[in-house]
Design a protein around this motif. Structure first.
Motif, short mmCIF file in Angstrom:
data_model
loop_
_atom_site.label_atom_id
_atom_site.label_comp_id
_atom_site.label_asym_id
_atom_site.label_seq_id
_atom_site.Cartn_x
_atom_site.Cartn_y
_atom_site.Cartn_z
N ASP A 1 0.68 -1.18 -0.19
CA ASP A 1 -0.17 -0.03 0.00
C ASP A 1 0.92 1.28 0.01
OD1 ASP A 1 -2.49 -1.45 0.05
OD2 ASP A 1 -1.99 -1.66 2.48
N ILE A 2 2.01 1.16 0.78
CA ILE A 2 2.89 2.20 0.96
C ILE A 2 4.08 1.80 0.67
CG2 ILE A 2 3.78 4.35 2.50
CD1 ILE A 2 1.02 4.34 3.82
N LEU A 3 5.06 2.69 -0.05
CA LEU A 3 6.43 2.07 -0.35
C LEU A 3 7.24 3.42 0.10
CD1 LEU A 3 8.93 0.99 -1.67
CD2 LEU A 3 8.30 2.26 -3.69
N VAL A 4 8.24 3.22 0.87
CA VAL A 4 9.08 4.15 1.57
C VAL A 4 10.39 4.00 0.82
CG1 VAL A 4 10.38 5.25 3.53
CG2 VAL A 4 7.93 4.57 3.80
N ALA A 5 10.93 4.85 0.01
CA ALA A 5 12.20 4.54 -0.65
C ALA A 5 13.23 5.69 0.06
CB ALA A 5 12.19 4.87 -2.01
N CYS A 6 14.36 5.00 0.34
CA CYS A 6 15.29 5.68 1.10
C CYS A 6 16.77 5.45 0.64
CB CYS A 6 14.94 5.50 2.47
SG CYS A 6 15.00 3.93 2.87
N ALA A 7 17.82 5.87 1.34
CA ALA A 7 19.25 5.84 1.07
C ALA A 7 19.59 4.32 1.66
CB ALA A 7 20.08 6.81 1.66
N VAL A 8 19.20 4.08 2.89
CA VAL A 8 19.69 2.91 3.62
C VAL A 8 18.10 2.61 4.41
CG1 VAL A 8 20.76 1.89 5.71
CG2 VAL A 8 21.90 3.73 4.23
N SER A 9 18.07 1.09 4.15
CA SER A 9 16.50 0.88 4.53
C SER A 9 16.36 0.91 6.02
CB SER A 9 16.36 -0.67 3.99
OG SER A 9 16.32 -0.85 2.71
N ASN A 10 17.22 0.92 6.80
CA ASN A 10 16.95 1.04 8.40
C ASN A 10 16.74 2.53 8.57
OD1 ASN A 10 18.01 -1.40 9.14
ND2 ASN A 10 20.01 -0.60 9.53
N TRP A 11 17.25 3.58 7.69
CA TRP A 11 17.01 4.92 7.90
C TRP A 11 15.42 5.26 7.06
CZ3 TRP A 11 22.00 7.59 5.38
CH2 TRP A 11 23.10 7.08 5.92
N GLY A 12 14.97 4.82 6.42
CA GLY A 12 13.59 4.80 6.31
C GLY A 12 12.66 4.21 7.42
N ALA A 13 13.17 3.29 7.88
CA ALA A 13 12.37 2.82 9.11
C ALA A 13 12.52 3.64 10.24
CB ALA A 13 12.80 1.45 9.51
N TYR A 14 13.53 4.10 10.48
CA TYR A 14 13.86 5.28 11.28
C TYR A 14 13.13 6.43 11.14
CZ TYR A 14 18.36 2.67 12.51
OH TYR A 14 19.06 1.72 13.01
N GLY A 15 12.92 6.84 9.66
CA GLY A 15 12.19 7.97 9.44
C GLY A 15 10.86 7.86 9.92
N ILE A 16 10.11 6.53 9.57
CA ILE A 16 8.71 6.35 10.17
C ILE A 16 8.68 6.32 11.42
CG2 ILE A 16 7.07 4.42 10.12
CD1 ILE A 16 8.21 3.36 7.40
N SER A 17 9.68 6.11 12.39
CA SER A 17 9.52 6.25 13.75
C SER A 17 9.56 7.51 14.15
CB SER A 17 10.81 5.24 14.23
OG SER A 17 10.70 3.90 14.12
N ALA A 18 10.53 8.23 13.28
CA ALA A 18 10.61 9.98 13.83
C ALA A 18 9.19 10.59 13.63
CB ALA A 18 11.65 10.30 13.21
N CYS A 19 8.47 10.17 12.58
CA CYS A 19 7.29 10.69 12.27
C CYS A 19 6.32 10.45 13.15
CB CYS A 19 6.75 10.41 10.86
SG CYS A 19 7.65 11.14 9.55
N LEU A 20 6.39 9.04 13.73
CA LEU A 20 5.28 8.80 14.67
C LEU A 20 5.57 9.44 15.98
CD1 LEU A 20 5.32 4.88 14.13
CD2 LEU A 20 3.20 6.36 14.26
N ALA A 21 6.88 9.52 16.23
CA ALA A 21 7.52 10.51 17.57
C ALA A 21 6.82 11.68 17.39
CB ALA A 21 8.73 10.25 17.52
N PHE A 22 6.88 12.44 16.33
CA PHE A 22 6.34 13.83 16.13
C PHE A 22 4.85 13.74 16.36
CE2 PHE A 22 4.41 17.38 13.85
CZ PHE A 22 5.00 18.19 14.43
N LEU A 23 4.09 12.83 15.67
CA LEU A 23 2.71 12.73 15.94
C LEU A 23 2.29 12.38 17.02
CD1 LEU A 23 2.02 10.95 12.29
CD2 LEU A 23 1.66 13.18 12.67
#
Ligand SMILES: [Zn+2]
Length: 341
Positions: free
Chosen positions: A252-274
């Motif tokens: 349903d959703i694709l997160v493309a990033c430089a390093v896959s771990n970082w994409g996951a960290y980015g999702i965590s960071a957005c959850l932290a903000f929300l």
């Protein structure tokens, strides 16, 4: 404000840093742009975080799949993937009270378990997890195509998850063959056919999120044509199938990033903000523990080709700096300063 935060979290997580050599360079922003264009031109990490927040409730199970690599180079897998899965397990536990179910092949399980437990999520049996917080389950996914299909159905029936997340999880091309980014084939006898989980989950309207950095990972089916253009072996691989490394498996959703771990960290960071809680993104201390535990338990850096604390050739110090910056984006994003001059 969330879209501004998401924008810069996306940018931070898609800064390419890779050694020269035969690994593709200059592809990260092209894959990112294609993924973004295909998804309404919205920040990708925020898209994933918002969808998770909407769908995942306290006590829900969330399946998180990770683990890639094969012998002789990566006998217990690589460091990209396990830490991203661990970060998301931690964030979903602490932020929502969800129950993570970590799914991987038996060969790769030990270092993934080490990373998840280093993040503060104990992996216990299902009954114990029901009765305590900060815990999840480790499920071994079999190799083999039919075995994968049966396992996918069993896992979805057993856990009835509200979301399934794939972090750096190989997906097949149109001929059903898995490939490394350099175009070499990996058979279904060594790689679990985890794509069944994406396909069956989607048929049941369960949220699916794919995080990847190459185009051969589950989720990139969304922009398959772009991957075939962008990746050097996207259209034609080096194996007899000649079908290219681009996967057909979509999420349903694709997160493309430089390093896959970082994409996951980015999702965590957005959850932290929300969720207004900066602690939902792991601090440097935790990140160090996660990477060192993962490496000590057998993971290899796939770019350096050695069992050292680095991810995709990027050393530990940069991983620490990255989580620190993500934390700063979240915390400053909630801080109010009215400048008077
Ligand atoms: Zn091939």
């Amino acid at each position: 404000m969330a879209h501004v935060i998401g924008e810069y979290i996306d940018r931070l997580c898609s800064v390419e840093m890779r050694p020269q050599g035969n690994l593709p360079r200059g592809v990260t922003h092209l894959l990112y742009d294609a993924a973004r264009a295909a998804q309404g031109d919205r920040p990708l990490t925020l898209l994933a975080a918002s969808a998770l927040l909407e769908r995942v409730r306290k006590g829900d199970h969330v399946l998180i799949l990770t683990g890639t690599g094969a012998p002789p180079g990566l006998p217990k897998g690589e460091t990209d993937g396990p830490l991203g899965a661990a970060a998301l397990a931690r964030t979903l536990d602490l932020g929502i009270g969800a129950k993570p179910v970590i799914v991987t092949e038996e060969r790769l399980a030990e270092p993934i378990k080490a990373a998840v437990e280093a993040a503060g999520v104990s992996l216990l049996d299902r009954e114990a997890v029901r009765r305590r917080s900060h815990a999840g389950v480790l499920e071994v996914f079999p190799v083999g195509i039919d075995e994968g299909k049966n396992a996918a159905t069993r896992l979805l029936d057993t856990y009835r998850p509200s979301a399934v997340i794939f972090v750096e999880k190989a997906g097949p091309n149109q001929h059903g063959i898995f490939h490394s980014i350099l175009g070499y084939a990996r058979g279904p006898d060594i790689m679990g056919s985890a794509y069944w989980l994406a396909d069956v989950a989607r048929s049941r309207s369960i949220l699916t999120v794919g995080v990847g950095d190459g185009g051969n990972e589950i989720g990139f089916g969304k922009i398959r044509d772009a991957v075939r253009e962008i990746q050097p072996f996207g259209r034609v691989c080096r194996c007899p199938c000649k079908g290219g490394v681009a996967t057909v498996t979509d999420c349903d959703i694709l997160v493309a990033c430089a390093v896959s771990n970082w994409g996951a960290y980015g999702i965590s960071a957005c959850l932290a903000f929300l969720l207004k809680n900066v602690e939902l993104i792991q601090d440097e201390e935790t990140e160090r523990r996660m990477l060192e535990s993962c490496v000590n338990a057998g993971c290899t850096d796939s770019v350096v080709g050695a069992q050292v604390p680095a991810v995709d050739g990027v050393p530990l110090g940069v991983q620490l700096a990255l989580v620190r910056m993500l934390g700063a984006i979240v915390s400053t994003g909630h801080r109010v300063i009215e400048r008077e001059f």
